[in-house]
Motif scaffolding. Structure first.
Motif, PDB file in Angstrom:
ATOM      1  N   ASN A 247      43.638  26.886  27.670  1.00 22.93           N
ATOM      2  CA  ASN A 247      43.392  25.460  28.359  1.00 22.93           C
ATOM      3  C   ASN A 247      42.092  25.642  28.970  1.00 22.93           C
ATOM      4  OD1 ASN A 247      43.553  23.507  30.058  1.00 22.93           O
ATOM      5  ND2 ASN A 247      44.942  24.333  31.514  1.00 22.93           N
ATOM      6  N   PHE A 248      41.183  24.908  28.108  1.00 19.86           N
ATOM      7  CA  PHE A 248      39.862  24.757  28.427  1.00 19.86           C
ATOM      8  C   PHE A 248      39.216  23.734  29.391  1.00 19.86           C
ATOM      9  CE2 PHE A 248      40.053  27.321  24.516  1.00 19.86           C
ATOM     10  CZ  PHE A 248      39.086  28.661  24.750  1.00 19.86           C
ATOM     11  N   ASN A 249      40.462  23.261  30.040  1.00 19.86           N
ATOM     12  CA  ASN A 249      40.245  22.109  31.226  1.00 19.86           C
ATOM     13  C   ASN A 249      38.861  22.737  31.831  1.00 19.86           C
ATOM     14  OD1 ASN A 249      39.974  20.377  33.218  1.00 19.86           O
ATOM     15  ND2 ASN A 249      42.221  19.742  32.823  1.00 19.86           N
ATOM     16  N   MET A 250      37.742  21.795  32.338  1.00 20.14           N
ATOM     17  CA  MET A 250      36.556  22.243  32.993  1.00 20.14           C
ATOM     18  C   MET A 250      36.687  21.806  34.561  1.00 20.14           C
ATOM     19  SD  MET A 250      35.155  23.685  30.690  1.00 20.14           S
ATOM     20  CE  MET A 250      33.440  24.169  31.647  1.00 20.14           C
ATOM     21  N   ASP A 251      37.891  21.266  35.036  1.00 20.75           N
ATOM     22  CA  ASP A 251      37.988  20.903  36.177  1.00 20.75           C
ATOM     23  C   ASP A 251      37.982  22.323  37.052  1.00 20.75           C
ATOM     24  OD1 ASP A 251      38.756  20.016  38.844  1.00 20.75           O
ATOM     25  OD2 ASP A 251      40.463  18.997  38.115  1.00 20.75           O
ATOM     26  N   PRO A 252      36.963  22.599  37.909  1.00 24.75           N
ATOM     27  CA  PRO A 252      36.960  23.597  38.833  1.00 24.75           C
ATOM     28  C   PRO A 252      37.664  23.725  39.868  1.00 24.75           C
ATOM     29  CG  PRO A 252      35.111  22.076  39.658  1.00 24.75           C
ATOM     30  CD  PRO A 252      35.827  21.562  38.300  1.00 24.75           C
ATOM     31  N   THR A 253      38.613  22.505  40.171  1.00 20.09           N
ATOM     32  CA  THR A 253      39.643  22.973  41.314  1.00 20.09           C
ATOM     33  C   THR A 253      40.937  23.464  40.562  1.00 20.09           C
ATOM     34  OG1 THR A 253      40.556  20.617  40.884  1.00 20.09           O
ATOM     35  CG2 THR A 253      38.655  20.742  42.332  1.00 20.09           C
ATOM     36  N   ILE A 254      41.112  23.513  39.359  1.00 25.42           N
ATOM     37  CA  ILE A 254      42.295  23.888  38.859  1.00 25.42           C
ATOM     38  C   ILE A 254      42.485  25.412  39.067  1.00 25.42           C
ATOM     39  CG2 ILE A 254      43.448  24.507  36.609  1.00 25.42           C
ATOM     40  CD1 ILE A 254      42.610  22.071  35.432  1.00 25.42           C
ATOM     41  N   ARG A 255      43.472  26.130  39.599  1.00 26.14           N
ATOM     42  CA  ARG A 255      43.628  27.275  40.159  1.00 26.14           C
ATOM     43  C   ARG A 255      43.257  28.379  38.940  1.00 26.14           C
ATOM     44  NH1 ARG A 255      48.099  30.925  39.641  1.00 26.14           N
ATOM     45  NH2 ARG A 255      48.055  32.499  41.071  1.00 26.14           N
ATOM     46  N   VAL A 256      43.598  28.280  37.704  1.00 25.84           N
ATOM     47  CA  VAL A 256      42.942  29.134  36.614  1.00 25.84           C
ATOM     48  C   VAL A 256      43.257  28.519  35.309  1.00 25.84           C
ATOM     49  CG1 VAL A 256      45.530  30.353  36.534  1.00 25.84           C
ATOM     50  CG2 VAL A 256      43.323  31.463  35.760  1.00 25.84           C
ATOM     51  N   THR A 257      42.300  28.423  34.486  1.00 21.30           N
ATOM     52  CA  THR A 257      42.245  28.009  33.192  1.00 21.30           C
ATOM     53  C   THR A 257      41.565  29.277  32.456  1.00 21.30           C
ATOM     54  OG1 THR A 257      39.957  26.995  33.425  1.00 21.30           O
ATOM     55  CG2 THR A 257      41.909  25.440  33.923  1.00 21.30           C
ATOM     56  N   THR A 258      41.640  28.895  31.034  1.00 22.66           N
ATOM     57  CA  THR A 258      41.027  29.797  30.058  1.00 22.66           C
ATOM     58  C   THR A 258      39.677  30.023  30.675  1.00 22.66           C
ATOM     59  OG1 THR A 258      42.495  29.416  28.388  1.00 22.66           O
ATOM     60  CG2 THR A 258      40.649  30.472  27.945  1.00 22.66           C
TER      61      THR A 258
END
Length: 657
Positions: A247-258
């Motif tokens: 999951n390469f979502n670049m939203d910095p508020t997402i708890r954890v992505t790739t």
């Protein structure tokens, strides 16, 4: 026998038992628990009275080089993962999915960087504290103390989490009060620290590591048999959204992505493997740099397997309870309790296995506490006490006893911190937050020392302070905003029957063929339709003003932010404050950085002439001309490995203008 409810208590330090079985039925579990703890303690006692004696401080701090490569590899892996991964990662997969597994990418990338950037520079310096390197590089006690202080604070907080982790399970399942577990772990840790030093800690790591592997494999086998094979386990987890990768979502508020998992963990791992005393201390206990490099590179598949093992355990536990979740049905009150619940529920037919599981948690926290106490005491003495005028002239034996005394005091401090950890949100969340918030500035100052030739003490100290201020500002700022409660993945209780759990755990009101769940799930969770991992992991608060957005950044990026701020501020200040007096030995900076010095901002780099005094085992001084390039490259000489001469007599570098 009366059926009691499986229920965990809040860490309010109630001494009342919360066992689901009576004491008579758990006699084997108690017996196995006590025997295993005693056996682990015996390692330190045997090492002290029957093994090689600790004649010098080097024997205590570096284990005198008498530790095998295999034992060192397992010890480094155990120090990387810890008891928190054993208990926390299975519950993470069960309730939030597998995205956090991708932090493995950052760990694996950190190993070769540490091997070829950090280790070559300070391996053969003959230092007992890695932060002595900063003193040599910047000629500043302030920089050294800032870095040492960062490490000490981080490790004290992390060890508080580590010691508390098994106490939840011990209180819930066996009924041991929180205060008894915390005091027990602390007491035995102090015994190890006094008796065994680093060698006993490494041997304890090996014992705990092998035990945890055995218990994990037993859980996997048991779960696969019940579910119908590993294929069925994999399909159930995949279909229910537990295996969500890339999951390469670049939203910095997402708890954890790739992306955040890779980048954030890379910076945290570099700070841990390359700048943290307990790891560098293990490198210096080996007799050559080549052996260090081989150990770290061979450790990549080891850490991959051990790290993934905890996630496979989580997959098995989820597949077993996919249609009757213990949390939603009111049998546990914390996510982290799901694994001990599984062991108690599914291994009831095997007397003693629950005791072995609890003992592995107890001893896992114990061995990590011993290892870190040894390192913390060494750093505290070398960087804060030894320079005091009143302590000048101490003999090697007096220094050894002082380090042990500091270890005892720090053990008591960790015990006090553990009593307050219950207020935090989960062991993985707590550990990641503490590590990430303190890793960036520490890594930043080492990168400046190793790779930025124009960096001076003014820039380094200013950069570290600026990095800490920014990360602390964001960390405490996130506490001031109202965020929605973090939801978890969809859970089911549709398949709950009187056979879902073992008879000794099942509540009396649930002994009918089918029963209705009376517990309510969090209102913020929608259990119908598709469920996005981005929604599950979001940390954003409303309204979305710039300051709130900043405070909503996931803690996975704190290490990156702290490191970037430290380097940016430190490099800038160094550029404007550089002078001809900022001279240092060219061996204190990485060879590649020396070659690229002309491309760095700042004045033309000049280095001090040096005389590197190398201390062989016979105690005579060898001038720098005798230290060949091959020795420096391969690390054939480790000054700290010299065990026949007190370390404080070694004048590692003598410089002249």
């Amino acid at each position: 026998m009366e059926n009691l409810t499986y229920k965990s208590t809040d860490p309010s330090w109630s001494d009342g038992p919360t066992m689901s079985k009576d004491a008579k039925s758990m006699i084997w579990d108690y017996l196995v628990f006590v025997i295993f703890v005693i056996a682990s303690t015996f390692v330190a006692v045997y090492s002290r009275f029957f093994g090689p004696k600790e004649k010098t401080k080097a024997d205590f701090v570096f284990a005198a080089g008498k530790v095998s490569m295999a034992a060192m590899m397992l010890s480094i892996a155990r120090g990387t993962l810890g008891v928190r991964s054993f208990l926390g990662y299975p519950s993470e997969l069960f309730y939030r999915g597998s995205t956090m597994w991708e932090t493995l990418y950052g760990m694996v990338l950190a190993y070769p960087i540490v091997c070829f950037v950090f280790v070559p520079v300070y391996f053969s310096l003959g230092i007992t504290s890695v932060y002595q390197y900063l003193d040599l590089r910047f000629k500043s006690r302030l920089v050294r103390c800032l870095a040492s202080g960062t490490y000490i604070v981080r490790q004290l907080l992390n060890q508080g989490v580590t010691v508390f982790t098994p106490c939840v399970a011990l209180n819930t399942v066996i009924g041991i009060p929180y205060w008894a577990s915390i005091c027990g772990i602390t007491l035995v840790s102090i015994i190890f620290t006094i008796l065994g030093g680093l060698k006993a800690a490494i041997l304890a790591d090996v014992m705990q590591g092998l035990t945890m592997i055995a218990v994990s494999l037993a859980i996997i086998v048991q779960g696969c048999i019940e579910v119908g094979g590993f294929g069925a386990v994999f399909e159930r987890n995949k279909n229910d959204g537990r295996l969500d990768f890339l999951n390469f979502n670049m939203d910095p508020t997402i708890r954890v992505t790739t992306t955040s998992a890779l980048v954030g963990q890379l910076f945290m791992s570099l700070s841990i493997f390359g700048c943290q005393q307990n790891f560098v201390q293990r490198y210096c206990s080996m007799d050559s740099q080549k052996k260090v490099t081989k150990t770290l590179m061979y450790n990549i598949p080891v850490i991959t397997v051990l790290f993934s093992l905890s996630w496979v355990v989580g997959m098995v536990v989820y597949a077993t309870y996919a249609t009757c979740d213990p949390y939603s049905s009111g049998y546990i009150e914390k996510f982290d309790e799901v694994l001990p619940f599984f062991v108690e529920d599914r291994f009831n037919y095997l007397p003693g296995i629950l005791g072995l599981f609890m003992a592995s948690l107890f001893n896992g926290a114990l061995s990590l506490n011993v290892s870190n106490l040894n390192s913390l005491a060494t750093v505290a003495f070398e960087d804060f006490l030894k320079p005091l005028p009143c302590l000048k002239g101490m003999t090697d034996k007096q220094q050894l006893n002082t380090i042990k005394g500091i270890g005892v005091l720090l053990g008591l401090v960790i015990m006090g911190i553990s009593f307050g950890v219950g207020l935090l949100d989960g062991v993985i969340e707590s550990s990641m937050l503490v590590t990430s918030a303190t890793s960036g500035p520490l890594l930043g100052v080492f990168i400046m020392a190793l790779l930025i030739p124009c960096a001076n003490w003014k820039g380094a100290s200013t950069g570290v302070i600026a990095g800490h201020l920014v990360t602390l500002w964001i960390t405490f700022g996130r506490l001031t905003i109202e965020k929605p409660p973090t939801p978890h993945l969809p859970l089911s209780t549709e398949g709950c029957t009187n056979t879902s759990f073992n008879d000794h755990i099942l509540k009396p009101e649930h002994q009918t063929s089918f029963w209705t769940i009376t517990t309510t799930t969090p209102a913020s969770i929608n259990y119908t339709g598709n469920f996005s991992s981005d929604i599950i992991n979001t940390t954003r608060a409303a309204p979305s003003d710039p300051l709130t957005q900043l405070y909503s950044i996931t803690y996975m990026y704190y290490s990156l932010i702290g490191c970037f701020i430290s380097i940016l501020v430190g490099w800038t200040v160094s550029y404007f404050t550089g002078s001809e007096r900022d001279l240092y030995d060219e061996e204190l900076i990485h060879p590649i950085a020396r070659k690229m010095a002309d491309f760095f901002p700042g004045k033309k780099r000049r280095y001090e002439e040096k005389t590197l005094n190398k201390m062989p085992r016979n105690g005579s001084m060898i001038p720098s001309a005798s230290v060949t390039n091959m020795e420096r490259k391969c690390g054939s000489t480790n000054l700290a490995f010299t065990q026949d001469v007190p370390l404080e007599q070694m004048e590692v570098y003598r410089t002249k203008l």
